[in-house]
Enzyme design. Sequence first.
Site, PDB file in Angstrom:
ATOM      1  N   ILE A 504       0.822  -1.219   0.000  1.00 18.57           N
ATOM      2  CA  ILE A 504       0.000   0.000   0.000  1.00 18.57           C
ATOM      3  C   ILE A 504       0.849   1.259   0.000  1.00 18.57           C
ATOM      4  O   ILE A 504       0.325   2.374  -0.007  1.00 18.57           O
ATOM      5  CB  ILE A 504      -0.956   0.029   1.216  1.00 18.57           C
ATOM      6  CG1 ILE A 504      -0.157  -0.092   2.525  1.00 18.57           C
ATOM      7  CG2 ILE A 504      -1.997  -1.070   1.111  1.00 18.57           C
ATOM      8  CD1 ILE A 504      -1.016   0.033   3.777  1.00 18.57           C
ATOM      9  N   GLY A 505       2.153   1.111  -0.001  1.00 15.57           N
ATOM     10  CA  GLY A 505       3.023   2.279  -0.026  1.00 15.57           C
ATOM     11  C   GLY A 505       4.484   1.875  -0.003  1.00 15.57           C
ATOM     12  O   GLY A 505       4.825   0.714   0.245  1.00 15.57           O
ATOM     13  N   GLY A 508      11.197   5.697   2.385  1.00 13.03           N
ATOM     14  CA  GLY A 508      12.634   5.595   2.525  1.00 13.03           C
ATOM     15  C   GLY A 508      13.079   4.355   3.271  1.00 13.03           C
ATOM     16  O   GLY A 508      14.199   3.885   3.110  1.00 13.03           O
ATOM     17  N   PHE A 509      12.174   3.776   4.113  1.00 12.96           N
ATOM     18  CA  PHE A 509      12.525   2.600   4.903  1.00 12.96           C
ATOM     19  C   PHE A 509      12.309   1.317   4.117  1.00 12.96           C
ATOM     20  O   PHE A 509      13.075   0.367   4.246  1.00 12.96           O
ATOM     21  CB  PHE A 509      11.679   2.588   6.183  1.00 12.96           C
ATOM     22  CG  PHE A 509      12.099   1.579   7.205  1.00 12.96           C
ATOM     23  CD1 PHE A 509      13.187   1.829   8.028  1.00 12.96           C
ATOM     24  CD2 PHE A 509      11.427   0.385   7.356  1.00 12.96           C
ATOM     25  CE1 PHE A 509      13.584   0.896   8.983  1.00 12.96           C
ATOM     26  CE2 PHE A 509      11.809  -0.551   8.304  1.00 12.96           C
ATOM     27  CZ  PHE A 509      12.889  -0.290   9.123  1.00 12.96           C
ATOM     28  N   GLY A 510      11.277   1.280   3.297  1.00 14.51           N
ATOM     29  CA  GLY A 510      10.973   0.083   2.525  1.00 14.51           C
ATOM     30  C   GLY A 510       9.501   0.018   2.179  1.00 14.51           C
ATOM     31  O   GLY A 510       8.767   1.008   2.283  1.00 14.51           O
ATOM     32  N   VAL A 512       5.487  -0.922   2.422  1.00 12.39           N
ATOM     33  CA  VAL A 512       4.472  -0.980   3.471  1.00 12.39           C
ATOM     34  C   VAL A 512       3.348  -1.879   2.971  1.00 12.39           C
ATOM     35  O   VAL A 512       2.813  -1.687   1.867  1.00 12.39           O
ATOM     36  CB  VAL A 512       3.910   0.410   3.808  1.00 12.39           C
ATOM     37  CG1 VAL A 512       2.888   0.310   4.946  1.00 12.39           C
ATOM     38  CG2 VAL A 512       5.034   1.359   4.197  1.00 12.39           C
ATOM     39  N   LYS A 526       5.557  -2.235   7.886  1.00 15.74           N
ATOM     40  CA  LYS A 526       6.649  -1.573   7.170  1.00 15.74           C
ATOM     41  C   LYS A 526       7.902  -2.430   7.306  1.00 15.74           C
ATOM     42  O   LYS A 526       8.432  -2.617   8.395  1.00 15.74           O
ATOM     43  CB  LYS A 526       6.874  -0.163   7.717  1.00 15.74           C
ATOM     44  CG  LYS A 526       7.913   0.624   6.939  1.00 15.74           C
ATOM     45  CD  LYS A 526       7.768   2.133   7.144  1.00 15.74           C
ATOM     46  CE  LYS A 526       8.027   2.578   8.550  1.00 15.74           C
ATOM     47  NZ  LYS A 526       8.067   4.053   8.665  1.00 15.74           N
ATOM     48  N   ASP A 622      10.933  15.354  10.454  1.00 16.62           N
ATOM     49  CA  ASP A 622      10.580  14.963   9.087  1.00 16.62           C
ATOM     50  C   ASP A 622       9.089  15.176   8.843  1.00 16.62           C
ATOM     51  O   ASP A 622       8.394  14.298   8.333  1.00 16.62           O
ATOM     52  CB  ASP A 622      10.971  13.507   8.833  1.00 16.62           C
ATOM     53  CG  ASP A 622      11.121  13.211   7.346  1.00 16.62           C
ATOM     54  OD1 ASP A 622      11.270  14.165   6.565  1.00 16.62           O
ATOM     55  OD2 ASP A 622      11.093  12.032   6.965  1.00 16.62           O
TER      56      ASP A 622
END
Length: 846
Positions: A504-505, A508-510, A512, A526, A622
Site C-alpha cells: 500500500i506504499g 525511505g525505509f521500505g 508498506v 513496514k 521529518d
Amino acid sequence: MEKFNKSHRIHIPPLLVLGFLLQFSSLHLSSSAYNFPDKYFINCGSNQDVSDNRRSFIGDENSGSLSFTKPSSSVESTNNSQNSNTSTLYNAARVFRQQSSYAFDATDVGNSTSYLVRLHFLAFASAVDLSSAVFDVSASGFLLLHNFTAKNYTNSPLVKEFFLPISTNNKNTKFRIYFTPQQSSLAFVNAIEVFPAPPVDFNLSGAIKVGSRIGSSSVLQTVYRINVGGQEIPSAGETIWRKWVQDDNFLDQTNNSKASQFYSSKPSYQSGYSEYVAPDLVYQTAREMKDNISVGSNITWGFTVNKSADHLVRFHFCDIISVSLNVLQFNAYINGNFKEEIDPNVGGQLAAPFCYDFVVGSHDSTVMSIGIGSAANLLGNKAFLNGLEIFEIKEGQAAIPIEEETSTNKIKTPVVIGSAVGGSVLICILVIGLFLFLRRRKTKPAEHSSWGHVPPYVGGGSSHSRISDPTINSSRVPNLHLGLKIPFAEIQLATKNFNSKLIIGKGGFGNVYKGTLVNGTKVAVKRSSSESGQGLPEFQTEIMVLSKIRHRHLVSLIGYCDERSEMILVYEFMEKGTLRDHLYSRDFPRLTWKQRLEICIGAAQGLHYLHKGSSSGIIHRDVKSTNILLDKNLVAKVADFGLSKSGPLDEFETHVSTNVKGTFGYLDPEYFRTEQLTEKSDVYSFGVVLLEVLCARPAIDNLLPREQMNLAEWAMKCKYKGLLEDIVDPSIKSQINPNSLRKFSETAEKCLQEDSADRPAMSDVIWDLEYSLQLQQTPVPREPHEDSTANASSAFIRHNVQRLPSLSTTVDGEDDSILLGADHDLLEMSASEVFSQLRDEGARAR
C-alpha cells in the site's frame, strides 16, 4: 534551456602511480608529484600522541616545527563517562582568549596548489565552558567560520573541512590558521589536520558556469559527497579520509531508478584520474534508469544549500552498465533549467571514470535540484550517475594581522620521514614534473586554481532528500520493549508472505503492506529494504519514541520484529492513506476546505504534544504530507519517527546541535545553516505542509519553471504581490471564506520565517488554525479588511495558553507523567470547545 558543448568538460591533470610505504606497510596509489600526507595532524592542547584511522595526531605540546602566537591554555575533559565511541583525540583542547594563530611550515608543499584543512570541535565538560565559545576562524585571507559556536556539541564531534589555495609566497614562509574570539568570549579547537592536497583540479575559472560569475580562486567547503547507487564509504578506509554517503535519501522518487550491479573489476583510470579523484567503490556502483521508463524521464536528487553562496558541483561518471561502446548518451540537469549533454564514451573503453564540473550561482533559494535523464534525440534510453560532490564557494575576506618574527610560544611537532627515493626514480620524477609543467602551460588558461577533495559536511532528506546520520549506536534493539515483539511467522501470515498485491506504499525505509493479525486487527507492516537508505538507527528510534507516547493524533505502534536480520514495524492501519494522496492523487476524492483545516489542526495537535506533552520532549524532524496519515474518519495522525530527536525540554528551549536531517523542500533553512535543531524546525516544515494543503502541489516540483519550483518560496512571493489566490487549489477556491484564507496564509507565513525566533510555537499555530476554521464557519460574511484578529487573537491566546493542560484526548494509562495537566474534563474537550471558551473568556475580559 541553456546548452554548452562538451568542449567545456573539465579535465583533471594527470596523476601517475607510484608506490610509497606507510607506517602500516600498506600500498596506496599516488601521483608522482604527491607524497601521501604524514603531517600535519595535531592533537591540540595535549602532549599525548593519538593514532586515529591511519593518522598519527601529534600532541601540540611536543617539540617540532609547529608554532602558535599569543598566550593560550590547554584543557582536558572532566567527563569520565564520555561516549565510548568518541576518539581520545577529543579529550583535550587548546583555548585562546585573544586572536591567535597556528603556524605551519609551508616549505614542503610539492606540486600541490591547495591545502586540505580539517578543524575538529567537541565542547566537552571541562574547567572552561567551551560551549560558551563564539569565534571566527580564518586562513589565507579567507573567513572560514564566522561567529562559530560548538554549543551542545557535547556528545559527538563536529568537523569542518576546507580547501584553501596555496600562495606562491607562502611556499617559503608559514601557513597560518587564525582563531579570533568574539568580544569577551573565547576560541578553542580539539584537533587540526593540514596537509597539501593531492593535485586534483577544481578549476573554477574553467568550469561550466550556471548563473555564476566566479572565475578566480576561492576557498571550498564540502557540503555533500554522495556515493550514488552504492553503500556508504566510511572515512576510515578511504585514501585521504573522505566519507561518501548513500544517495537514497536525496532521491526525488525511487520508482524510476535502480542501483546498478556491483562492478568487481578495478575502474579503467585514464590520464588524469585515480582514486584521489574518487575511490574505486564510487566508480564500481551507479544509479541508472529502469528499463521500462519512458523517453524524456529524469532521475532527480534534491539538496538544501546556502542560498547566498555559489556552489561547485561535480558529477562523477563511469560507464559500468553498457555492454559496448557508443550505446548511451544522456543529459545532466541543474535546477531544472540548465542542461548539459553527457557522452560516456571516454578513452575508447568501458568503465573509464570521468567528471563534469559546474559552478552554480546563488539564486536566493535554499533548493538545488540535480538530475540526469535520457532525451528523444539522443541514443539509447538510459542515464546513470556514479557520484556527486557539492562544495560551497566561500568568498568572505578576513583581515590578517602582521605577525611578529618571534612567537610568544614555540611548539614543535616531529616530522615523519619517508623512505629515501632512488636516484633513478628521482630523475623520472623530475622528467615527469617538467612534462606536466609544459602541458599545463599549453592547455590551461592563464587564470587557474587547483583544488583537492575533502570529506563531507553531510546533509540530505527522505523521499526527496533525507539527510542521514546515526543517532543510536547500539547494534541491537534494546530489550526494553519485548512486549511489543511480534514473531516473524505471524507477520508472514498477516501479509500472506509479503504478497506484492498487499503493498500500500513505499518510503525511505521500505515497502508498506496491509495485513491482518491473528486477532483480527488490521495493521500496516513496514519492512526494511536492503536498498533503503535507512537502517538500524531509524528502526530503533521509531520503537523508542512510539513505545513511550500515546495521542489521538499520533500513529500507534502495534509492535516490531527483528528476527532473521529483519527490521519490521507494525502500525495501526490508517484506511484513508496519506494526506499527500488526498491532495494530489486522482484516485482519491478531493478534500473540502473544512476537512483540510481539521486535518491541519489535528496534525498540529500531534506535533504540539510531541514538543511539550511528552515527558522527554521530541522533535519530529521529518514533518511532511506523506507523514500525516488519515483514518477512516479523516482524523489526522503524525507518523514516521525514524529521524526524531528526543531530549530534556530545557535543552530544546535553546537548541540541539546535530547533523542535519530532514526532507528536501521541507527542511528548515536555519537548521541547515547552523546545524542547531529546535522545535521551530518542525514549525517551518509544518508551514510547508500548510501551503501544500492550500495549493495542492508538492513542496518541490522539478517540472515547473525555476522560480516556481520551491512551493514555500513561490507561495510567499505570490502572497507579497497579492496573488496568493491565483495558486490556490481550484477545487476549493470557491469554498474558502476570504477571511479564513487570510488567517490561514498568515499562519503559514509566520511558520516559514527564516529566523526561528520569529516563528510561532505549535500551540499558537493550533489556535490560529482554529480561528481560521471559526472564520470559515462564520455565517455572517465579512470583507477581508475586516479581519483584524491576526494580532488580537494571538494576544489573548498567548495570555491564557500557559495555564492550559494538554489537548491530548488519548493517553497512556501507565504513564501519567506525559500529561501537561491533570484536568481530565479539559482533556476530553475538543480543540474547538477549548478555543470557544478562550474566545468567550477573552471577550468577557475586554
